[in-house]
Design a protein around this motif. Structure first.
Motif, PDB file in Angstrom:
ATOM      1  N   GLU A  17      65.567 -33.835  -2.992  1.00 28.79           N
ATOM      2  CA  GLU A  17      64.356 -33.753  -3.813  1.00 28.79           C
ATOM      3  C   GLU A  17      63.385 -34.881  -3.484  1.00 28.79           C
ATOM      4  O   GLU A  17      62.168 -34.683  -3.433  1.00 28.79           O
ATOM      5  CB  GLU A  17      64.704 -33.791  -5.302  1.00 28.79           C
ATOM      6  N   ALA A  18      63.896 -36.077  -3.271  1.00 30.53           N
ATOM      7  CA  ALA A  18      63.041 -37.219  -2.919  1.00 30.53           C
ATOM      8  C   ALA A  18      62.362 -36.986  -1.580  1.00 30.53           C
ATOM      9  O   ALA A  18      61.182 -37.304  -1.398  1.00 30.53           O
ATOM     10  CB  ALA A  18      63.864 -38.509  -2.880  1.00 30.53           C
ATOM     11  N   ALA A  19      63.102 -36.403  -0.649  1.00 36.85           N
ATOM     12  CA  ALA A  19      62.523 -36.121   0.667  1.00 36.85           C
ATOM     13  C   ALA A  19      61.424 -35.074   0.547  1.00 36.85           C
ATOM     14  O   ALA A  19      60.380 -35.173   1.208  1.00 36.85           O
ATOM     15  CB  ALA A  19      63.595 -35.651   1.636  1.00 36.85           C
ATOM     16  N   GLU A  20      61.623 -34.085  -0.304  1.00 38.49           N
ATOM     17  CA  GLU A  20      60.594 -33.061  -0.498  1.00 38.49           C
ATOM     18  C   GLU A  20      59.367 -33.624  -1.201  1.00 38.49           C
ATOM     19  O   GLU A  20      58.239 -33.245  -0.904  1.00 38.49           O
ATOM     20  CB  GLU A  20      61.174 -31.884  -1.296  1.00 38.49           C
ATOM     21  N   SER A  21      59.576 -34.553  -2.154  1.00 42.25           N
ATOM     22  CA  SER A  21      58.430 -35.104  -2.881  1.00 42.25           C
ATOM     23  C   SER A  21      57.607 -36.044  -2.008  1.00 42.25           C
ATOM     24  O   SER A  21      56.455 -36.295  -2.287  1.00 42.25           O
ATOM     25  CB  SER A  21      58.881 -35.821  -4.150  1.00 42.25           C
ATOM     26  N   HIS A  22      58.194 -36.591  -0.957  1.00 44.59           N
ATOM     27  CA  HIS A  22      57.457 -37.473  -0.043  1.00 44.59           C
ATOM     28  C   HIS A  22      57.060 -36.730   1.222  1.00 44.59           C
ATOM     29  O   HIS A  22      56.849 -37.327   2.267  1.00 44.59           O
ATOM     30  CB  HIS A  22      58.285 -38.705   0.307  1.00 44.59           C
ATOM     31  N   ASN A  23      56.930 -35.460   1.111  1.00 43.57           N
ATOM     32  CA  ASN A  23      56.515 -34.615   2.227  1.00 43.57           C
ATOM     33  C   ASN A  23      55.112 -35.040   2.667  1.00 43.57           C
ATOM     34  O   ASN A  23      54.203 -35.084   1.859  1.00 43.57           O
ATOM     35  CB  ASN A  23      56.522 -33.154   1.774  1.00 43.57           C
ATOM     36  N   PRO A  24      54.907 -35.378   3.956  1.00 38.53           N
ATOM     37  CA  PRO A  24      53.589 -35.839   4.405  1.00 38.53           C
ATOM     38  C   PRO A  24      52.492 -34.801   4.227  1.00 38.53           C
ATOM     39  O   PRO A  24      51.326 -35.125   4.179  1.00 38.53           O
ATOM     40  CB  PRO A  24      53.790 -36.180   5.875  1.00 38.53           C
ATOM     41  N   LYS A  25      52.882 -33.541   4.123  1.00 38.57           N
ATOM     42  CA  LYS A  25      51.860 -32.505   3.956  1.00 38.57           C
ATOM     43  C   LYS A  25      51.367 -32.434   2.520  1.00 38.57           C
ATOM     44  O   LYS A  25      50.308 -31.897   2.247  1.00 38.57           O
ATOM     45  CB  LYS A  25      52.431 -31.147   4.377  1.00 38.57           C
ATOM     46  N   LYS A  26      52.133 -32.964   1.607  1.00 35.71           N
ATOM     47  CA  LYS A  26      51.779 -32.919   0.191  1.00 35.71           C
ATOM     48  C   LYS A  26      51.468 -34.341  -0.271  1.00 35.71           C
ATOM     49  O   LYS A  26      52.314 -35.217  -0.223  1.00 35.71           O
ATOM     50  CB  LYS A  26      52.963 -32.349  -0.594  1.00 35.71           C
ATOM     51  N   HIS A  27      50.219 -34.562  -0.716  1.00 31.69           N
ATOM     52  CA  HIS A  27      49.809 -35.898  -1.150  1.00 31.69           C
ATOM     53  C   HIS A  27      49.984 -36.035  -2.651  1.00 31.69           C
ATOM     54  O   HIS A  27      49.482 -35.221  -3.420  1.00 31.69           O
ATOM     55  CB  HIS A  27      48.346 -36.157  -0.786  1.00 31.69           C
ATOM     56  N   SER A  28      50.666 -37.073  -3.051  1.00 32.32           N
ATOM     57  CA  SER A  28      50.861 -37.328  -4.471  1.00 32.32           C
ATOM     58  C   SER A  28      49.742 -38.235  -4.990  1.00 32.32           C
ATOM     59  O   SER A  28      48.978 -38.812  -4.216  1.00 32.32           O
ATOM     60  CB  SER A  28      52.215 -37.993  -4.705  1.00 32.32           C
ATOM     61  N   LEU A  29      49.687 -38.359  -6.282  1.00 33.51           N
ATOM     62  CA  LEU A  29      48.700 -39.237  -6.914  1.00 33.51           C
ATOM     63  C   LEU A  29      48.850 -40.659  -6.378  1.00 33.51           C
ATOM     64  O   LEU A  29      47.858 -41.341  -6.112  1.00 33.51           O
ATOM     65  CB  LEU A  29      48.882 -39.214  -8.438  1.00 33.51           C
ATOM     66  N   TYR A  30      50.077 -41.094  -6.185  1.00 37.88           N
ATOM     67  CA  TYR A  30      50.332 -42.459  -5.730  1.00 37.88           C
ATOM     68  C   TYR A  30      49.788 -42.709  -4.330  1.00 37.88           C
ATOM     69  O   TYR A  30      49.284 -43.785  -4.032  1.00 37.88           O
ATOM     70  CB  TYR A  30      51.828 -42.766  -5.801  1.00 37.88           C
ATOM     71  N   GLN A  31      49.875 -41.697  -3.486  1.00 38.71           N
ATOM     72  CA  GLN A  31      49.316 -41.840  -2.143  1.00 38.71           C
ATOM     73  C   GLN A  31      47.788 -41.937  -2.207  1.00 38.71           C
ATOM     74  O   GLN A  31      47.185 -42.741  -1.508  1.00 38.71           O
ATOM     75  CB  GLN A  31      49.744 -40.663  -1.265  1.00 38.71           C
ATOM     76  N   TRP A  32      47.181 -41.121  -3.064  1.00 41.29           N
ATOM     77  CA  TRP A  32      45.726 -41.187  -3.213  1.00 41.29           C
ATOM     78  C   TRP A  32      45.299 -42.537  -3.769  1.00 41.29           C
ATOM     79  O   TRP A  32      44.296 -43.114  -3.333  1.00 41.29           O
ATOM     80  CB  TRP A  32      45.217 -40.048  -4.105  1.00 41.29           C
ATOM     81  N   VAL A  33      46.039 -43.050  -4.728  1.00 42.25           N
ATOM     82  CA  VAL A  33      45.729 -44.366  -5.307  1.00 42.25           C
ATOM     83  C   VAL A  33      45.843 -45.443  -4.236  1.00 42.25           C
ATOM     84  O   VAL A  33      44.992 -46.330  -4.142  1.00 42.25           O
ATOM     85  CB  VAL A  33      46.639 -44.667  -6.518  1.00 42.25           C
ATOM     86  N   ALA A  34      46.861 -45.373  -3.412  1.00 45.66           N
ATOM     87  CA  ALA A  34      47.046 -46.371  -2.350  1.00 45.66           C
ATOM     88  C   ALA A  34      45.892 -46.324  -1.348  1.00 45.66           C
ATOM     89  O   ALA A  34      45.352 -47.364  -0.958  1.00 45.66           O
ATOM     90  CB  ALA A  34      48.381 -46.138  -1.643  1.00 45.66           C
ATOM     91  N   ILE A  35      45.518 -45.112  -0.936  1.00 43.49           N
ATOM     92  CA  ILE A  35      44.405 -44.965   0.019  1.00 43.49           C
ATOM     93  C   ILE A  35      43.102 -45.453  -0.620  1.00 43.49           C
ATOM     94  O   ILE A  35      42.326 -46.193  -0.006  1.00 43.49           O
ATOM     95  CB  ILE A  35      44.281 -43.492   0.478  1.00 43.49           C
ATOM     96  N   PHE A  36      42.874 -45.047  -1.862  1.00 40.40           N
ATOM     97  CA  PHE A  36      41.673 -45.444  -2.606  1.00 40.40           C
ATOM     98  C   PHE A  36      41.585 -46.968  -2.722  1.00 40.40           C
ATOM     99  O   PHE A  36      40.544 -47.567  -2.473  1.00 40.40           O
ATOM    100  CB  PHE A  36      41.730 -44.787  -3.995  1.00 40.40           C
TER     101      PHE A  36
END
Length: 193
Positions: A17-36
């Motif tokens: 499940e952790a591997a699926e949630s960190h799928n590079p094709k799917k961006h999470s809120l945390y990834q957007w916050v980090a990029i922002f």
């Protein structure tokens, strides 16, 4: 070997499940916050540099104004000294007989000419000082706008950090609004500079 139902151990399912949630094709809120946050930090560094550079220009213009004012003050003091000499010569003319005051009249004429020249120099230096003061004030307005823009960017970074901790998307929206405000002020300041 029997073909049947295959089950995974609980820890294997958590890893899957952790591997699926960190799928590079799917961006999470945390990834957007980090990029922002990374983008805002970069923009903030640029705004900070430009603001510092502009403040140095403000200080240089103000320093030039003070320097020219000091030179003008020196010229006005010199003008006053010449006026004092001229008044002393006027007093000498008043106290001597007309037949003996020609040398004093000559000095009076010389002092009047010197005063005109010194006055022109002093007025020119006053104009230079006023011009440098105006230039300093013109540069200070965009510098002030850049400082306020930097405050908005820092607020946006703070809100984004809290978003990463809490997962509240509305905070991320507030961070975006604050960033837009900061970038808008930065753009206005650049147009004035």
């Amino acid at each position: 070997m029997s073909e049947g139902l295959h089950t995974h151990a609980p820890h294997e399912e958590a890893v899957h499940e952790a591997a699926e949630s960190h799928n590079p094709k799917k961006h999470s809120l945390y990834q957007w916050v980090a990029i922002f946050t990374a983008l805002l930090a970069t923009i903030g560094a640029i705004v900070s540099y430009q603001g510092t550079h502009l403040m140095n220009e403000v200080l240089l213009a103000k320093n030039e104004a003070v320097l020219e004012k000091a030179k003008a003050t020196d010229q006005w003091n010199y003008y006053q000294a010449i006026s004092t000499k001229e008044h002393l010569m006027d007093l000498a003319v008043a106290m001597t007989p007309t037949s003996k005051n020609a040398p004093f009249q000559k000095k009076i004429a010389k002092y009047k000419q010197q005063k005109k020249e010194v006055q022109l120099q002093a007025e020119h230096l006053d104009q230079l000082s006023n011009s440098a003061n105006q230039h300093s004030a013109q540069l200070d307005k965009p510098h002030n706008d850049m400082a306020i823009a930097m405050i908005f960017l820092q607020i946006a970074i703070s809100l984004a950090s809290v978003t990463a901790l809490t997962g509240r998307t509305w905070l991320f929206g507030m961070a975006i609004l604050s960033a837009i405000g900061g970038i808008g002020l930065w753009g206005m300041a650049l147009s004035l500079a």
